[in-house]
Design a protein around this motif. Structure first.
Motif, PDB file in Angstrom:
ATOM      1  N   UNK A 247     -35.587 -21.787 -26.360  1.00  0.00           N
ATOM      2  CA  UNK A 247     -35.852 -22.501 -27.585  1.00  0.00           C
ATOM      3  C   UNK A 247     -36.781 -23.755 -27.007  1.00  0.00           C
ATOM      4  N   UNK A 248     -38.001 -24.031 -27.138  1.00  0.00           N
ATOM      5  CA  UNK A 248     -38.582 -25.511 -26.305  1.00  0.00           C
ATOM      6  C   UNK A 248     -37.940 -26.611 -26.160  1.00  0.00           C
ATOM      7  N   UNK A 249     -37.634 -26.402 -27.865  1.00  0.00           N
ATOM      8  CA  UNK A 249     -37.143 -27.860 -28.468  1.00  0.00           C
ATOM      9  C   UNK A 249     -36.122 -28.467 -27.591  1.00  0.00           C
ATOM     10  N   UNK A 250     -35.423 -27.767 -26.689  1.00  0.00           N
ATOM     11  CA  UNK A 250     -34.193 -28.171 -25.934  1.00  0.00           C
ATOM     12  C   UNK A 250     -34.565 -27.551 -24.333  1.00  0.00           C
ATOM     13  N   UNK A 251     -35.045 -26.831 -24.282  1.00  0.00           N
ATOM     14  CA  UNK A 251     -35.435 -26.092 -22.489  1.00  0.00           C
ATOM     15  C   UNK A 251     -34.473 -24.637 -22.846  1.00  0.00           C
ATOM     16  N   UNK A 252     -34.065 -24.525 -23.358  1.00  0.00           N
ATOM     17  CA  UNK A 252     -32.417 -23.719 -23.236  1.00  0.00           C
ATOM     18  C   UNK A 252     -33.631 -21.953 -22.580  1.00  0.00           C
ATOM     19  N   UNK A 253     -33.077 -21.490 -21.911  1.00  0.00           N
ATOM     20  CA  UNK A 253     -33.440 -20.296 -21.255  1.00  0.00           C
ATOM     21  C   UNK A 253     -35.113 -20.097 -21.117  1.00  0.00           C
ATOM     22  N   UNK A 254     -35.136 -21.485 -20.396  1.00  0.00           N
ATOM     23  CA  UNK A 254     -36.916 -21.781 -19.833  1.00  0.00           C
ATOM     24  C   UNK A 254     -36.794 -21.315 -18.172  1.00  0.00           C
ATOM     25  N   UNK A 255     -35.530 -21.378 -17.693  1.00  0.00           N
ATOM     26  CA  UNK A 255     -35.724 -21.566 -16.131  1.00  0.00           C
ATOM     27  C   UNK A 255     -35.551 -19.716 -16.152  1.00  0.00           C
ATOM     28  N   UNK A 256     -34.379 -18.996 -17.082  1.00  0.00           N
ATOM     29  CA  UNK A 256     -34.196 -17.717 -16.293  1.00  0.00           C
ATOM     30  C   UNK A 256     -35.707 -17.015 -16.847  1.00  0.00           C
TER      31      UNK A 256
END
Length: 256
Positions: free
Chosen positions: A41-50
């Motif tokens: 979810x780019x809106x909060x950045x969740x999942x980006x690191x993985x």
């Protein structure tokens, strides 16, 4: 072959980019909130690191006219820095973001500058509007309860095929960043009223298009040609007539 991450990987443009890159043999991670493998979810950045772990190239196609592109870009930039492996972040922008004072365009320009100031390797491609935007704008105007189809008067538009833009992005999705690359424009520029007339005729409508003069700096900038590619950058080959004909064939098979 590279590991490439595509934001907006299930969208109109992103899905084409994903398909092209996979055909070339790359490992491609198509990001979306509903992805089973890489939910992001780019809106909060969740999942980006993985999702970014080990990725060399990012093609950033995700965008929303409703706002938030700059917030999404900040999350993406920060995650790319943390990953430490990204050597090229490719961004799709729009011709005219620096001269047309629309809110969406201003945000796209802000994202360009954020990327340029990020310290990451970046590639920025600006293109003119896609063919389907002309169809959508015409369709919205045609739903108004009026005897005519009102559209901004005298605004020349230079639509380009989404698949040609996808092909160019796939070419740019290499480990070496290229900075701001030459713009991509469609093969022909005409007033929006003319394009709309072509679309309406193809869809069986006999309604007349009415060009309506508007107020404001954004309209004036568009009237001056602010959304047109520079001379020599009309490099697209697929015309709006080609797009209309293809859409007609698809509708005829019942797939549209």
């Amino acid at each position: 072959m590279s590991t490439i991450l595509v934001t907006g990987g299930t969208g109109n443009l992103g899905a084409l980019v994903v398909g092209m890159l996979r055909e070339q043999g790359h490992e491609v991670r198509a990001l979306s909130r509903s992805s089973a493998e890489f939910p992001v979810d780019l809106r909060d950045g969740s999942g980006l690191d993985a999702a970014l772990a080990g990725a060399q190239v990012v093609v950033h196609c995700a965008s929303s006219p409703r706002g938030g592109d700059d917030v999404a870009a900040r999350h993406l930039i920060d995650a790319a820095r943390r990953a430490g492996t990204v050597t090229n972040l490719v961004y799709i922008s729009i011709v005219g973001v620096d001269v047309v004072p629309l809110g969406y365009y201003r945000t796209k320009l802000r994202v360009e500058r954020m990327l340029e100031d990020s310290g990451l390797g970046v590639t920025i491609l600006r293109t003119t509007q896609f063919h389907d935007l002309v169809a959508r704008v015409t369709g919205v105007a045609a739903r108004l309860p009026l005897p005519v189809v009102p559209l901004p008067k005298g605004v020349r538009v230079q639509p380009v095929a989404v698949e040609e833009v996808a092909d160019r992005l796939a070419e740019l999705a290499v480990p070496e960043a290229a900075g701001r690359v030459p713009d991509v424009g469609g093969p022909e520029a005409r007033p929006l009223e003319e394009w709309a007339g072509v679309w309406l005729a193809a869809t069986g409508s006999r309604r007349r298009v009415l060009g309506v003069p508007l107020a404001g700096r954004a309209y004036a900038a568009c009237r001056r040609g602010g959304i047109l590619a520079a001379p020599g950058r009309a490099v697209g080959r697929i015309t709006f007539d080609d797009y209309v004909e293809r859409r007609g064939r698809v509708r005829g098979t019942g797939r549209a």
